[in-house]
Design a protein around this motif. Structure first.
Motif, mmCIF file in Angstrom:
data_model
loop_
_atom_site.group_PDB
_atom_site.id
_atom_site.type_symbol
_atom_site.label_atom_id
_atom_site.label_comp_id
_atom_site.label_asym_id
_atom_site.label_seq_id
_atom_site.Cartn_x
_atom_site.Cartn_y
_atom_site.Cartn_z
ATOM 1 N N PHE A 180 0.839 -1.208 0.000
ATOM 2 C CA PHE A 180 0.000 0.000 0.000
ATOM 3 C C PHE A 180 0.869 1.251 0.000
ATOM 4 O O PHE A 180 0.674 2.176 -0.790
ATOM 5 C CB PHE A 180 -0.932 0.008 1.222
ATOM 6 N N CYS A 247 -10.006 4.364 1.952
ATOM 7 C CA CYS A 247 -8.548 4.452 1.893
ATOM 8 C C CYS A 247 -8.099 5.757 2.551
ATOM 9 O O CYS A 247 -8.637 6.820 2.244
ATOM 10 C CB CYS A 247 -8.107 4.420 0.432
ATOM 11 N N ARG A 249 -5.665 7.465 1.979
ATOM 12 C CA ARG A 249 -4.994 8.367 1.043
ATOM 13 C C ARG A 249 -5.970 8.977 0.033
ATOM 14 O O ARG A 249 -5.892 10.153 -0.271
ATOM 15 C CB ARG A 249 -3.887 7.606 0.321
ATOM 16 N N CYS A 250 -6.904 8.146 -0.500
ATOM 17 C CA CYS A 250 -7.733 8.646 -1.606
ATOM 18 C C CYS A 250 -9.229 8.523 -1.344
ATOM 19 O O CYS A 250 -10.033 9.060 -2.110
ATOM 20 C CB CYS A 250 -7.382 7.915 -2.899
ATOM 21 N N CYS A 267 -5.948 -0.959 -1.868
ATOM 22 C CA CYS A 267 -6.794 0.099 -2.414
ATOM 23 C C CYS A 267 -6.775 -0.013 -3.932
ATOM 24 O O CYS A 267 -5.704 0.081 -4.540
ATOM 25 C CB CYS A 267 -6.288 1.472 -1.986
ATOM 26 N N HIS A 269 -7.642 2.010 -6.074
ATOM 27 C CA HIS A 269 -7.398 3.279 -6.761
ATOM 28 C C HIS A 269 -5.922 3.692 -6.698
ATOM 29 O O HIS A 269 -5.317 3.979 -7.721
ATOM 30 C CB HIS A 269 -8.267 4.382 -6.135
ATOM 31 N N CYS A 270 -5.343 3.705 -5.506
ATOM 32 C CA CYS A 270 -3.962 4.210 -5.465
ATOM 33 C C CYS A 270 -2.910 3.111 -5.499
ATOM 34 O O CYS A 270 -1.719 3.419 -5.507
ATOM 35 C CB CYS A 270 -3.752 5.229 -4.338
HETATM 36 ZN ZN LIG Z 1 -6.384 4.774 -2.101
#
Ligand SMILES: [Zn+2]
Length: 272
Positions: A180, A247, A249-250, A267, A269-270
């Protein structure tokens, strides 16, 4: 399963309490935990030995004894070593080492741990130990080592990270966290990982292990470190056990999937 930071916390604790002490008696309550000698030999060869050092490699602990074989321990799922000044029976105790001062109890609720008697120097004959790659937090785990190892492997990066012959000490928690942090999807093939991603992954492995060590390990389910104190790293995990939550982060939802026979968190997405 205890991973590098959790095993290290047990090591430091046992080192502080057991080094310099003599094993005066061994009571093996569950003989099948000892893998490479008979119960009688195990007790006889350890009795009278003085514990001279406690080291760790990957997820293995090695109690070195002066003058005799050393004791190699793999805690597997729920194993732990506990020191007591006065003997007190505890749930899941499997072996009792009476020292000239105090006791070491090997505790293991699910009884999947393994113990071996090994030579004090050189190869031990225990293939899982002798074939260990460099610890993920050691100087031997260099960026160029990781780059070469990834380039020559066609399997997924998640299964690579769990393979103790490639990098020692990572299990499911720290592998998911490192991937991650590096922004790399667990299913990616090793040989497709770019030099930049490899740099990020190398750094991330060091970061998650150092963080785990600083917090005394991660306490999930049955793990209790040597001193009975629970590690606090679970409060700092970003994806492991976080399925269905956003997440950090995003904001996309963390996914849990079975992959390479193990639960994997990431995640979508990231991590690309
Ligand atoms: Zn993410």
């Amino acid at each position: 399963m205890p991973e590098l930071p959790e095993v290290e916390s047990v090591r430091a604790y046992i080192e502080a309490h057991a080094v310099g002490k003599r094993i005066e008696d061994v009571r093996l309550l569950l003989p099948r935990l000892v893998k490479n000698t008979t119960p009688e030999e195990f007790c006889r060869l350890l009795t009278g030995q003085t514990i001279s050092a406690v080291s760790r490699k990957g997820k293995y602990l090695l109690l070195r004894c002066s003058g005799g074989p050393s004791l190699l321990v793999h805690l597997r799922m729920t194993g732990s070593l506990i020191y007591q000044e006065e003997y007190e029976e505890i749930r899941g105790q499997r072996i009792i080492f009476a020292l000239n001062e105090g006791y070491i109890l090997y505790r293991d609720v699910r009884t999947l741990g393994c113990l071996w008697l090994v030579p004090p120097e050189g190869p031990t004959g225990i293939s899982g130990y002798d074939s260990l790659g460099p610890d993920g937090n050691s100087d031997k785990f260099t960026l160029s080592y990781l780059q070469e190892a990834l380039q020559s492997s066609k399997r997924s990066v998640k299964s690579f990270l769990l393979d103790q012959t490639c990098v020692a000490g990572l299990g499911n928690i720290y592998a998911d966290e490192a991937l991650f942090l590096a922004g790399v999807r667990p299913q990616r093939r090793c040989c497709d990982i770019s030099p930049d991603e490899c740099r990020r992954l190398h750094e991330a492995i060091g970061v998650v292990l150092r963080q785990g060590l600083a917090h005394g390990g991660t306490t999930i389910r049955d793990f209790i470190s040597g001193n009975g104190q629970e590690g606090s790293n679970q409060a700092f995990l970003q994806v492991y056990g976080k399925e269905g939550t956003p997440c950090p982060r995003c904001g996309h939802t963390i996914i849990y999937t079975k992959f390479a026979g193990r639960g994997t968190h990431y995640c979508p997405h990231c991590q690309v």
